[in-house]
Structures are given as structure tokens and as C-alpha cells.
Design a protein around this motif. Structure first.
Motif, PDB file in Angstrom:
ATOM      1  N   UNK A 105       0.839  -1.214   0.000  1.00  0.00           N
ATOM      2  CA  UNK A 105       0.000   0.000   0.000  1.00  0.00           C
ATOM      3  C   UNK A 105       0.869   1.257   0.000  1.00  0.00           C
ATOM      4  N   UNK A 106       2.154   1.085  -0.200  1.00  0.00           N
ATOM      5  CA  UNK A 106       3.074   2.221  -0.170  1.00  0.00           C
ATOM      6  C   UNK A 106       3.028   2.996  -1.478  1.00  0.00           C
ATOM      7  N   UNK A 107       3.174   4.311  -1.376  1.00  0.00           N
ATOM      8  CA  UNK A 107       3.337   5.118  -2.598  1.00  0.00           C
ATOM      9  C   UNK A 107       4.216   6.320  -2.275  1.00  0.00           C
ATOM     10  N   UNK A 108       4.746   6.955  -3.328  1.00  0.00           N
ATOM     11  CA  UNK A 108       5.658   8.089  -3.133  1.00  0.00           C
ATOM     12  C   UNK A 108       4.975   9.406  -3.482  1.00  0.00           C
ATOM     13  N   UNK A 127      16.690  12.429  -2.171  1.00  0.00           N
ATOM     14  CA  UNK A 127      16.727  13.634  -2.993  1.00  0.00           C
ATOM     15  C   UNK A 127      16.938  13.295  -4.460  1.00  0.00           C
ATOM     16  N   UNK A 128      16.208  13.987  -5.315  1.00  0.00           N
ATOM     17  CA  UNK A 128      16.486  13.987  -6.754  1.00  0.00           C
ATOM     18  C   UNK A 128      16.630  15.463  -7.110  1.00  0.00           C
ATOM     19  N   UNK A 129      17.879  15.913  -7.267  1.00  0.00           N
ATOM     20  CA  UNK A 129      18.140  17.344  -7.365  1.00  0.00           C
ATOM     21  C   UNK A 129      17.583  18.032  -6.115  1.00  0.00           C
ATOM     22  N   UNK A 130      16.654  19.015  -6.269  1.00  0.00           N
ATOM     23  CA  UNK A 130      16.125  19.680  -5.074  1.00  0.00           C
ATOM     24  C   UNK A 130      14.721  19.198  -4.724  1.00  0.00           C
ATOM     25  N   UNK A 131      14.352  18.027  -5.255  1.00  0.00           N
ATOM     26  CA  UNK A 131      13.049  17.440  -4.950  1.00  0.00           C
ATOM     27  C   UNK A 131      13.229  16.301  -3.949  1.00  0.00           C
ATOM     28  N   UNK A 132      12.342  16.231  -2.962  1.00  0.00           N
ATOM     29  CA  UNK A 132      12.421  15.161  -1.959  1.00  0.00           C
ATOM     30  C   UNK A 132      11.337  14.128  -2.241  1.00  0.00           C
ATOM     31  N   UNK A 133      11.748  12.861  -2.336  1.00  0.00           N
ATOM     32  CA  UNK A 133      10.784  11.756  -2.469  1.00  0.00           C
ATOM     33  C   UNK A 133      10.460  11.274  -1.058  1.00  0.00           C
ATOM     34  N   UNK A 134       9.176  11.301  -0.682  1.00  0.00           N
ATOM     35  CA  UNK A 134       8.758  10.812   0.640  1.00  0.00           C
ATOM     36  C   UNK A 134       7.827   9.621   0.453  1.00  0.00           C
ATOM     37  N   UNK A 135       7.549   8.928   1.564  1.00  0.00           N
ATOM     38  CA  UNK A 135       6.838   7.642   1.488  1.00  0.00           C
ATOM     39  C   UNK A 135       5.559   7.694   2.325  1.00  0.00           C
ATOM     40  N   UNK A 136       4.499   7.108   1.763  1.00  0.00           N
ATOM     41  CA  UNK A 136       3.171   7.207   2.368  1.00  0.00           C
ATOM     42  C   UNK A 136       2.447   5.867   2.262  1.00  0.00           C
ATOM     43  N   UNK A 137       1.529   5.628   3.212  1.00  0.00           N
ATOM     44  CA  UNK A 137       0.716   4.406   3.185  1.00  0.00           C
ATOM     45  C   UNK A 137      -0.699   4.803   2.808  1.00  0.00           C
ATOM     46  N   UNK A 173       5.565  -0.462  -5.513  1.00  0.00           N
ATOM     47  CA  UNK A 173       4.106  -0.542  -5.336  1.00  0.00           C
ATOM     48  C   UNK A 173       3.352   0.716  -5.796  1.00  0.00           C
ATOM     49  N   UNK A 174       4.058   1.858  -5.911  1.00  0.00           N
ATOM     50  CA  UNK A 174       3.390   3.124  -6.290  1.00  0.00           C
ATOM     51  C   UNK A 174       2.522   3.035  -7.547  1.00  0.00           C
ATOM     52  N   UNK A 175       3.034   2.425  -8.652  1.00  0.00           N
ATOM     53  CA  UNK A 175       2.208   2.410  -9.870  1.00  0.00           C
ATOM     54  C   UNK A 175       0.891   1.642  -9.697  1.00  0.00           C
ATOM     55  N   UNK A 176       0.828   0.731  -8.707  1.00  0.00           N
ATOM     56  CA  UNK A 176      -0.418  -0.021  -8.477  1.00  0.00           C
ATOM     57  C   UNK A 176      -1.359   0.762  -7.565  1.00  0.00           C
ATOM     58  N   UNK A 177      -0.775   1.445  -6.563  1.00  0.00           N
ATOM     59  CA  UNK A 177      -1.594   2.202  -5.606  1.00  0.00           C
ATOM     60  C   UNK A 177      -2.100   3.498  -6.246  1.00  0.00           C
ATOM     61  N   UNK A 178      -1.197   4.195  -6.947  1.00  0.00           N
ATOM     62  CA  UNK A 178      -1.540   5.456  -7.614  1.00  0.00           C
ATOM     63  C   UNK A 178      -1.130   5.334  -9.079  1.00  0.00           C
ATOM     64  N   UNK A 179      -1.949   4.695  -9.917  1.00  0.00           N
ATOM     65  CA  UNK A 179      -1.553   4.461 -11.310  1.00  0.00           C
ATOM     66  C   UNK A 179      -1.242   5.769 -12.049  1.00  0.00           C
ATOM     67  N   UNK A 180      -0.231   5.727 -12.934  1.00  0.00           N
ATOM     68  CA  UNK A 180       0.141   6.944 -13.678  1.00  0.00           C
ATOM     69  C   UNK A 180      -0.887   7.293 -14.752  1.00  0.00           C
ATOM     70  N   UNK A 181      -0.925   8.577 -15.097  1.00  0.00           N
ATOM     71  CA  UNK A 181      -1.795   9.037 -16.185  1.00  0.00           C
ATOM     72  C   UNK A 181      -1.022  10.089 -16.970  1.00  0.00           C
ATOM     73  N   UNK A 182      -0.963   9.906 -18.289  1.00  0.00           N
ATOM     74  CA  UNK A 182      -0.277  10.879 -19.150  1.00  0.00           C
ATOM     75  C   UNK A 182      -1.263  11.338 -20.205  1.00  0.00           C
ATOM     76  N   UNK A 183      -1.405  12.648 -20.348  1.00  0.00           N
ATOM     77  CA  UNK A 183      -2.271  13.143 -21.427  1.00  0.00           C
ATOM     78  C   UNK A 183      -1.687  14.431 -21.962  1.00  0.00           C
ATOM     79  N   UNK A 184      -2.076  14.787 -23.173  1.00  0.00           N
ATOM     80  CA  UNK A 184      -1.556  16.043 -23.714  1.00  0.00           C
ATOM     81  C   UNK A 184      -2.351  17.193 -23.095  1.00  0.00           C
ATOM     82  N   UNK A 185      -1.726  18.343 -23.016  1.00  0.00           N
ATOM     83  CA  UNK A 185      -2.378  19.532 -22.448  1.00  0.00           C
ATOM     84  C   UNK A 185      -3.668  19.830 -23.212  1.00  0.00           C
ATOM     85  N   UNK A 186      -3.614  19.682 -24.520  1.00  0.00           N
ATOM     86  CA  UNK A 186      -4.794  19.942 -25.362  1.00  0.00           C
ATOM     87  C   UNK A 186      -5.952  19.040 -24.992  1.00  0.00           C
TER      88      UNK A 186
END
Length: 350
Positions: A105-108, A127-137, A173-186
Motif C-alpha cells: 500500500x506504499x506510494x511516493x 533527494x532527486x536534485x532539489x526534490x524530496x521523495x517521501x513515502x506514504x501508506x 508498489x506506487x504504480x499499483x496504488x496510484x496508477x500513472x496518467x499521461x495526457x496532452x495539455x490539449x
């Protein structure tokens, strides 16, 4: 106008008058909360025998009380009573404290490391550059969205695992808990248009059509988020995501942190300049994005060939270094005189 402290005391003193009878022995407390991207004063109404209770953000309600006509102290207390008495998600605390039960049930999430310095002192992160990846249930989902719990150091200790293990499992587990979505701005603007068209006045319809027209003349931005469209900026760090995106676009690409909810991706086809994008992002952040939803003013870049995620200006520097190195190598190659074998000393002696 009532000041914030008086407002908090008034709410705290009156809230039980608006709650059902079984709340007469409830404990009412006010606490300061420091969360990712925001700090607020929270009201907690905990019923006897209950382990968990919802936290009500009093800063938001105070703003509504001050700025919205017709919002009285009674309106505020009724709103809080509704939120409190709608049965909170009863969480099995034992299962949350057991790592095997939460592992799937973990996601970032990602946030600005600088803006959240204080919170991150007490939590595992990468850290990824100046972004922090944190972990959540993910605790539960309902019509109001996702309920989740932020993993801090004390919970990590309770799990008895390393921060590296947590990162590895959460990324998986992130892609299963919070599946990705990609769409064009248009496509997103089209979707908004379809949803809102019936509710708009003729003037608003005309304005929206003009916006659509302008957006079709803009470069092709892609929006990356999750299917909830909430806290979805971390999707770019899902396994293989950036490589797959690069293959799809057939190009390196720029990444603009539009907000904590999404990232914008723009193919690096040589037509856009990193500095120009940075100026644009800064302007949008300052005027269009609520402070608690901002990520950073940095533009990032993904280099397909070297598989490198970095700040766009660092990518520009690397390209210059590479070009200079190539010129130097070529120059050195040309200047190298043809080496004739040296005559041995004894060959010269007759």
C-alpha cells in the motif's frame, strides 16, 4: 473582525453544542500541524474509546469566515460537526504497524526539499536534485479521495527496515496504488471544455474557445500525474517511467514542475530554450499556483542517452563540456606529430 486566536477559542468552546449526544464526553483539542507543503492549526474531536479522529484545518475555515459573505460562527461549527460526525475511516492500527501488511500500500510523493526542510528532518526521504521523495501508506479510498499516512522516522523504526528497503518497496508498489496518467495539455483542456460547456454563459464559452485556439498554437506539453490527479508529480520517478517517456517522444525532454499534483513534459527538439522555460515557470508559480501546491521554480531535463535526470541548466553545462572535450580530443589528434621510432644508441655508434 475577529482575530485568529479568538476564532479558534470560540470554535473550541462551542463545537460540542453542534455535535450529536454521543460526543458529550469527547476530547476537543487544538494542535499545530506541520505537513508536507503546509502548516496549519488543527481541531481534533476524539470520541471516547476511539483511536483516531479527523483533523479539521481551522486556517481554511477562518479564511472562509472572514472572506465569504454569510459565513457565520454557526455555519463554521455546523460544517465542522458534519465533518466530525461522518464516521471517520476506522483504521486497524495493528495492520498499519505491521510492515508486511502495508508493503503493497506504499506510494511516493515529491515536494520541495527546501520548503519542507523542517518536516524532512523527522522522515526518511531521498533527494532527486532539489526534490524530496517521501513515502506514504494508502489507508483507504472513498468518494472524498484517498486517506493516507506519511511515514516518519518513528514509524520506520517500528517497521524494523532500512530507509533503502522502504524506498525500493514504495517505488515498486506506487504504480499499483496510484496508477500513472499521461495526457496532452490539449486533451485536458478539451476534457474541461466538454465537462463545463453546459454550465457556461455565452461569454464564458467564447473565452474558453479562444483559450482552446491559443492552446493549439502552443508547443505540445504532456501532463504527467496519477489517476486521482492529486499529489501526482512523483509519477516521473516510477520505475522506467522517464525512459519509456523518452522512447514514446523519440527525444530527450524538459520537465516542468507545474505543481505537487503534476509535471509538464516538453520534448527537447531544439526549439525551446531552458532559460525561457524557467522564466515562464517562475511567472506561472508566482501568479497561478497556490503557495502550498508549488514545487520549485527549477526546470529539469532527462537525457535519454545517458539516462540522467538533472536540472536543465546543468544539462546545458554538460553539453558544453562534452562539446569542448570533443573539440580538444580532435585538436589533440591532429596536432600529434607522426612518431618515428627512435634510433637505439648503439646503432649510432660505429
Amino acid at each position: 473582525m475577529m482575530n485568529f486566536n479568538d476564532f479558534v477559542n470560540e470554535v473550541k468552546g462551542n463545537i460540542k453544542l453542534f455535535l450529536p449526544k454521543d460526543y458529550e464526553n469527547a476530547e476537543v483539542s487544538v494542535m499545530e500541524y506541520l505537513k508536507l507543503n503546509r502548516a496549519y492549526t488543527g481541531l481534533v474531536v476524539r470520541k471516547e474509546g476511539e483511536m483516531i479522529a479527523p483533523t479539521i484545518n481551522l486556517n481554511q475555515l477562518y479564511e472562509a469566515y472572514n472572506t465569504q459573505p454569510g459565513v457565520t460562527m454557526e455555519t463554521v461549527c455546523r460544517k465542522i460537526a458534519d465533518m466530525v460526525s461522518v464516521a471517520p475511516i476506522q483504521v486497524d492500527l495493528k495492520s498499519i504497524l505491521n510492515y508486511e501488511d502495508v508493503k503493497d500500500k506504499l506510494f511516493i510523493r515529491v515536494s520541495s526539499a527546501e520548503a519542507n526542510k523542517e518536516v524532512l528532518e523527522n522522515a526518511p526521504y531521498q533527494l532527486r536534485e532539489d526534490l524530496a521523495i517521501t513515502y506514504h501508506v494508502a489507508v483507504g479510498k472513498d468518494q472524498d479521495g484517498l486517506s493516507s499516512m506519511f511515514i516518519k522516522n518513528d514509524l520506520l523504526e517500528q517497521y524494523g527496515i532500512t530507509a533503502e528497503q522502504l524506498h525500493e518497496d514504495a517505488i515498486k508498489s506506487s504504480p499499483h496504488v496510484m496508477p500513472p496518467e499521461v495526457s496532452s495539455m490539449g486533451a485536458l483542456i478539451d476534457e474541461m471544455y466538454q465537462k463545463n460547456i453546459l454550465m457556461l454563459t455565452p461569454d464564458e464559452r467564447e473565452m474558453l474557445q479562444e483559450t482552446l485556439q491559443e492552446s493549439s498554437e502552443m508547443p505540445t506539453f504532456f501532463v504527467v500525474t496519477n489517476t486521482e490527479r492529486v499529489d501526482g508529480a512523483g509519477v516521473i520517478f516510477y520505475p522506467e517511467f522517464m525512459d519509456n517517456m523518452g522512447e514514446l517522444l523519440g527525444n530527450d525532454f524538459f520537465i516542468l514542475p507545474s505543481s505537487i499534483h503534476e509535471m509538464l513534459i516538453l520534448p527537447d527538439d531544439g526549439q525551446v530554450d531552458a532559460e525561457m522555460l524557467k522564466e515562464m515557470l517562475k511567472e506561472v508559480n508566482a501568479t497561478q499556483v497556490a503557495p502550498e501546491e508549488r514545487l520549485t521554480d527549477e526546470v529539469y531535463h532527462y537525457d535519454m542517452k545517458d539516462h540522467v535526470f538533472e536540472k536543465a541548466d546543468r544539462f546545458t553545462e554538460r553539453q558544453k563540456e562534452k562539446a569542448a572535450q570533443a573539440v580538444k580530443t580532435e585538436k589533440d589528434g591532429k596536432e600529434q606529430p607522426e612518431q618515428k621510432p627512435k634510433a637505439k644508441k648503439h646503432d649510432m655508434e660505429l
